[in-house]
Write an enzyme that holds these catalytic residues in place. Structure first.
Site, PDB file in Angstrom:
ATOM      1  N   GLY A  25       0.742  -1.178  -0.078  1.00  0.00           N
ATOM      2  CA  GLY A  25      -0.007   0.143   0.071  1.00  0.00           C
ATOM      3  C   GLY A  25       0.874   1.096   0.057  1.00  0.00           C
ATOM      4  N   TYR A  26       0.150   2.377   0.312  1.00  0.00           N
ATOM      5  CA  TYR A  26       0.817   3.523   0.247  1.00  0.00           C
ATOM      6  C   TYR A  26       1.382   3.855  -1.249  1.00  0.00           C
ATOM      7  CZ  TYR A  26       1.716   8.493   2.094  1.00  0.00           C
ATOM      8  OH  TYR A  26       1.775   9.675   2.194  1.00  0.00           O
ATOM      9  N   HIS A  60       2.514   4.648  -5.148  1.00  0.00           N
ATOM     10  CA  HIS A  60       3.238   5.726  -5.930  1.00  0.00           C
ATOM     11  C   HIS A  60       3.303   5.309  -7.294  1.00  0.00           C
ATOM     12  CE1 HIS A  60       6.578   3.078  -5.836  1.00  0.00           C
ATOM     13  NE2 HIS A  60       6.670   3.085  -4.497  1.00  0.00           N
ATOM     14  N   HIS A  86       4.048   1.836  -8.611  1.00  0.00           N
ATOM     15  CA  HIS A  86       3.241   0.682  -8.442  1.00  0.00           C
ATOM     16  C   HIS A  86       2.232   0.908  -9.653  1.00  0.00           C
ATOM     17  CE1 HIS A  86       3.988   1.111  -3.957  1.00  0.00           C
ATOM     18  NE2 HIS A  86       4.217  -0.288  -4.088  1.00  0.00           N
ATOM     19  N   GLY A 142       8.717  -5.344  -8.364  1.00  0.00           N
ATOM     20  CA  GLY A 142       9.730  -3.960  -8.645  1.00  0.00           C
ATOM     21  C   GLY A 142      11.026  -4.584  -8.448  1.00  0.00           C
ATOM     22  N   LYS A 172      13.514  -2.755  -7.464  1.00  0.00           N
ATOM     23  CA  LYS A 172      14.045  -2.090  -6.203  1.00  0.00           C
ATOM     24  C   LYS A 172      14.416  -2.855  -5.197  1.00  0.00           C
ATOM     25  CE  LYS A 172      11.856   0.941  -3.462  1.00  0.00           C
ATOM     26  NZ  LYS A 172      12.466   0.390  -2.108  1.00  0.00           N
ATOM     27  N   ASP A 173      13.404  -3.837  -4.836  1.00  0.00           N
ATOM     28  CA  ASP A 173      14.029  -4.706  -3.865  1.00  0.00           C
ATOM     29  C   ASP A 173      14.620  -6.068  -4.576  1.00  0.00           C
ATOM     30  OD1 ASP A 173      12.448  -3.756  -1.354  1.00  0.00           O
ATOM     31  OD2 ASP A 173      11.028  -3.700  -2.985  1.00  0.00           O
ATOM     32  N   GLN A 225      15.175  -9.533  -2.871  1.00  0.00           N
ATOM     33  CA  GLN A 225      13.851  -9.982  -2.910  1.00  0.00           C
ATOM     34  C   GLN A 225      13.336 -10.368  -4.047  1.00  0.00           C
ATOM     35  OE1 GLN A 225      10.154  -8.064  -0.972  1.00  0.00           O
ATOM     36  NE2 GLN A 225       9.637  -7.690  -2.778  1.00  0.00           N
ATOM     37  N   SER A 277       9.560   5.112  -3.729  1.00  0.00           N
ATOM     38  CA  SER A 277       9.409   4.277  -2.447  1.00  0.00           C
ATOM     39  C   SER A 277       8.164   4.810  -1.403  1.00  0.00           C
ATOM     40  CB  SER A 277      10.637   3.982  -1.657  1.00  0.00           C
ATOM     41  OG  SER A 277      10.513   3.312  -0.358  1.00  0.00           O
TER      42      SER A 277
HETATM   43  O1  PAF Z   1       7.835  -5.397  -2.041  1.00  0.00           O
HETATM   44  C1  PAF Z   1       6.938  -5.433  -1.086  1.00  0.00           C
HETATM   45  O2  PAF Z   1       6.161  -4.420  -1.013  1.00  0.00           O
HETATM   46  C2  PAF Z   1       6.535  -6.653  -0.127  1.00  0.00           C
HETATM   47  O3  PAF Z   1       7.839  -7.111   0.370  1.00  0.00           O
HETATM   48  C3  PAF Z   1       5.833  -7.634  -0.706  1.00  0.00           C
HETATM   49  C4  PAF Z   1       6.401  -8.510  -1.915  1.00  0.00           C
HETATM   50  C5  PAF Z   1       4.433  -7.013  -1.089  1.00  0.00           C
HETATM   51  C6  PAF Z   1       5.372  -8.579   0.589  1.00  0.00           C
HETATM   52  O4  PAF Z   1       4.832  -8.194   1.626  1.00  0.00           O
END
Ligand code: PAF
Length: 301
Positions: free
Chosen positions: A33-34, A36, A39, A149, A151-152, A155, A187
């Site tokens: 959420g929140y 930008h 997203h 994304g 950016k992470d 992840q 972000s």
């Molecule tokens: O990247 C994120 O916003 C979070 O880590 C995700 C993938 C939504 C999991 O909570």
């Protein structure tokens, strides 16, 4: 069809199963959420690849450490709703914590190796929390594809590995980082920056760009590449560096010297005041210097 908001796993699974029965291809954009513009760009990309787009909004407690910003993480559902509606999203999956973590919660998902450095060591348990919630979101929304994304970056590697290891059968799209005009990666946490911090935050992008240029000009020593980023970042006294490092893009291995043709990722995490920001960029070490060396060897041996 008007955008629907669904708060329970059972209803979400039913809606997705119904869409699948109609032959629809479903894309999931998981978010906290929140939202930008970054997203919004993910939602638009999802629409190019699927018939139905689901955005999940869930601030996942299991991926935050005890001293991290779970409580104060920014939330604004009304604003998120109108951004998603404007972007053409079909469903918002918006579960509460009790819905997502009902039951005993005795299951852990731990991805080895790719979590041994960077965010994995600085945020113990973070990727276990991410892996768990992403697999729960996959099982709730039953997507054909999911978009994350870049950016992470770490992840994205962790999720790719999990999807392969657990045979989720979900296609993954990793979308390039969306940036402000001065290069700052978008972000949700940028809202924490004071106006004067915000003015200095582009130093992060500059550090990545300077190191990238050095690599493209032939630098392949990891220490020198990392030192290039550190020296740019140190020009802003309010910056505290968690890490500013280079690694092989697929394994996050950190050899002393990269080879010509290697794909590298430059990753950094810094505090600017109280706000922790991460960013990264990909760059391939050019072949030219190695080919020149090889040519020299061929000609003179
Ligand atoms: O990247 C994120 O916003 C979070 O880590 C995700 C993938 C939504 C999991 O909570």
């Amino acid at each position: 069809m008007p955008m629907k908001i669904i708060a329970t796993i059972a209803e979400m699974q039913k809606a997705s199963a119904d869409e699948r029965a109609l032959g629809k291809r479903i894309a999931l954009v998981p978010t906290m959420g929140y939202l930008h513009d970054g997203h919004v760009s993910l939602i638009k990309k999802a629409k190019d690849h699927a018939d139905i787009v689901i955005a999940s909004i869930f601030v996942n407690p299991t991926q935050f450490g005890p001293n991290e910003d779970f409580e104060r993480y920014p939330r604004d559902f009304t604003r998120d709703h109108s951004l998603l509606e404007g972007a053409g999203c079909d469903y918002i999956f918006y579960p509460g914590i009790k819905e997502m973590y009902a039951g005993a919660n005795r299951t852990e998902i731990k991805i080895d190796y790719l979590t041994r450095n960077f965010e994995g060591t600085l945020r113990p348990g973070h990727f276990n929390g991410v892996a768990l919630v992403v697999s729960k979101l996959f099982n709730a929304t039953l997507p054909h594809l999911a978009i994350f994304g870049q950016k992470d970056y770490q992840q994205t590697l962790v999720i790719k590995q999990m999807v392969r290891d657990l045979n989720f059968g979900i296609e993954l799209i990793i979308s390039a980082t969306y940036r402000e005009a001065d290069g700052l990666a978008m972000s949700s946490r940028n809202v924490y920056l004071s106006p004067s911090e915000r003015l200095k935050a582009n130093i992060i992008f500059n550090a990545l760009e300077k190191a990238k240029k050095a690599i493209l000009s032939g630098e392949r020593q990891r220490k020198i590449i990392n030192a290039t980023m550190h020296s740019v970042l140190r020009s802003v006294p309010e910056i505290r560096i968690d890490y500013a490092s280079s690694a092989l893009a697929d394994s996050l291995d950190e050899p002393d010297i990269f080879l010509a043709g290697d794909e590298l990722v430059l990753l950094l995490a810094v505090y600017l005041g109280r706000t922790r920001l991460i960013d990264n960029t990909l760059v391939r070490a050019p072949l030219s210097s190695a080919s020149a060396e090889d040519k020299f060897v061929e000609e003179y041996i």
